[in-house]
Design an enzyme around this catalytic site. Sequence first.
Site, PDB file in Angstrom:
ATOM      1  N   ASP A  84       0.746  -0.993   0.325  1.00  0.00           N
ATOM      2  CA  ASP A  84       0.032  -0.318   0.037  1.00  0.00           C
ATOM      3  C   ASP A  84       0.823   1.331   0.362  1.00  0.00           C
ATOM      4  OD1 ASP A  84      -2.204   1.132  -0.085  1.00  0.00           O
ATOM      5  OD2 ASP A  84      -2.843   0.999   2.064  1.00  0.00           O
ATOM      6  N   CYS A  93     -23.413   2.459  -6.763  1.00  0.00           N
ATOM      7  CA  CYS A  93     -22.173   2.520  -5.870  1.00  0.00           C
ATOM      8  C   CYS A  93     -22.129   4.204  -5.540  1.00  0.00           C
ATOM      9  CB  CYS A  93     -20.278   2.119  -6.156  1.00  0.00           C
ATOM     10  SG  CYS A  93     -20.655   2.164  -7.590  1.00  0.00           S
ATOM     11  N   CYS A 148     -19.543   2.587  -0.164  1.00  0.00           N
ATOM     12  CA  CYS A 148     -19.818   2.108  -1.954  1.00  0.00           C
ATOM     13  C   CYS A 148     -19.504   0.889  -2.126  1.00  0.00           C
ATOM     14  CB  CYS A 148     -19.187   2.974  -2.708  1.00  0.00           C
ATOM     15  SG  CYS A 148     -17.338   3.412  -2.456  1.00  0.00           S
TER      16      CYS A 148
END
Length: 335
Positions: free
Chosen positions: A145, A215, A267
């Site tokens: 990440d 979403c 979402c």
Amino acid sequence: LKSSLPNASPPSEVRLQPADIQAVCQQQGFELCGVLSIAQAQGVARQAGSSLQAWLQAGNQADMHWIDRSVPLRSDPALLMPNTQSLVVVGLNYYPPATETATTPKVARYARGQDYHRVIKHKLRHVLKALQQQNPSLKGRPLVDSAPVMERAMAVAAGLGWQGKHSNLINPSHGSWLFLGVLLLDAVVEDVIEADPVDASPTLTPDFCGRCTRCISACPTQAIDPVKRTVNSQQCLAYWTIENTAPALPPGIADNLNGWMFGCDICQEVCPWNLKHQHPTAEPAFLAQNPVLTQDPLSLLTMDDTTFKQAFAHSAALRTGLLTLQRNIQAILND
Ligand code: SF4
Ligand code: SF4
């Protein structure tokens, strides 16, 4: 952000089989694992890097300017480790059991357990060690990440899923509650199919969003660009509640928090692929660990900073800081 400087060391002679890599990834609990050659990964990174440039030029990063600085490294994974020959891309389901989701103020599911950066990196180190037992000269570097690699684009190219309109990776069997990670290797992996990331390819998962727009309709702040499949951080609750540390939230955000004090899962919650396929994580580290987050978030309002740092030492919420979390809770209570 710095690349690991490539001092002259000879390229590895090691050759690996995809099945061997998949077996050790599975032992570490990764449900998803795919492999890209460096040539393929560089093509993906170039393409994803130019999309990222366009996203940045439109100001979607808000004040997260570290993303701008990471573009050169993100555009070429070979810069991240000397002699990189292959990328292993992994995914792990982090969905916490339903009994742990009903807190208000709410915390994004990814942050209810231990900080995933440490957990995923630890697992990738074990994958590398297991491969090194058979191949002692093998070198590798785990990335999770925060490292400058286009993980989601790599995951799509490696066949792990497709990028949903909400921008997250969706896997047809697991949905989108997935942590992604990458392991760079200086070994060639045999029989990796050289898929073209642009054209349809047998290694790519088809896009199953179809005509769905759930979403987009559910996002309380209209943050999703359905055509580009990107999220504008300037309008996203996740940015405002996690990354932004201004003393007060702007009215359009404060009035639309919908109870979210850290992140936002709306979402992903409404996505039919999650509603059908989400299932509890098998990883104990991602079960809710911190009772302050899961049972009594309001206690943060009276907590002192020393107690916060101790209580959140292993949480992804530590970096956000107590003052910002208190700001968010207060905005929810005032709404
Ligand atoms: S995380 Fe929340 S605010 Fe951000 S795009 Fe998704 S629904 Fe919208
Ligand atoms: S909610 Fe619908 S459009 Fe959005 S990511 Fe899921 S399937 Fe795609």
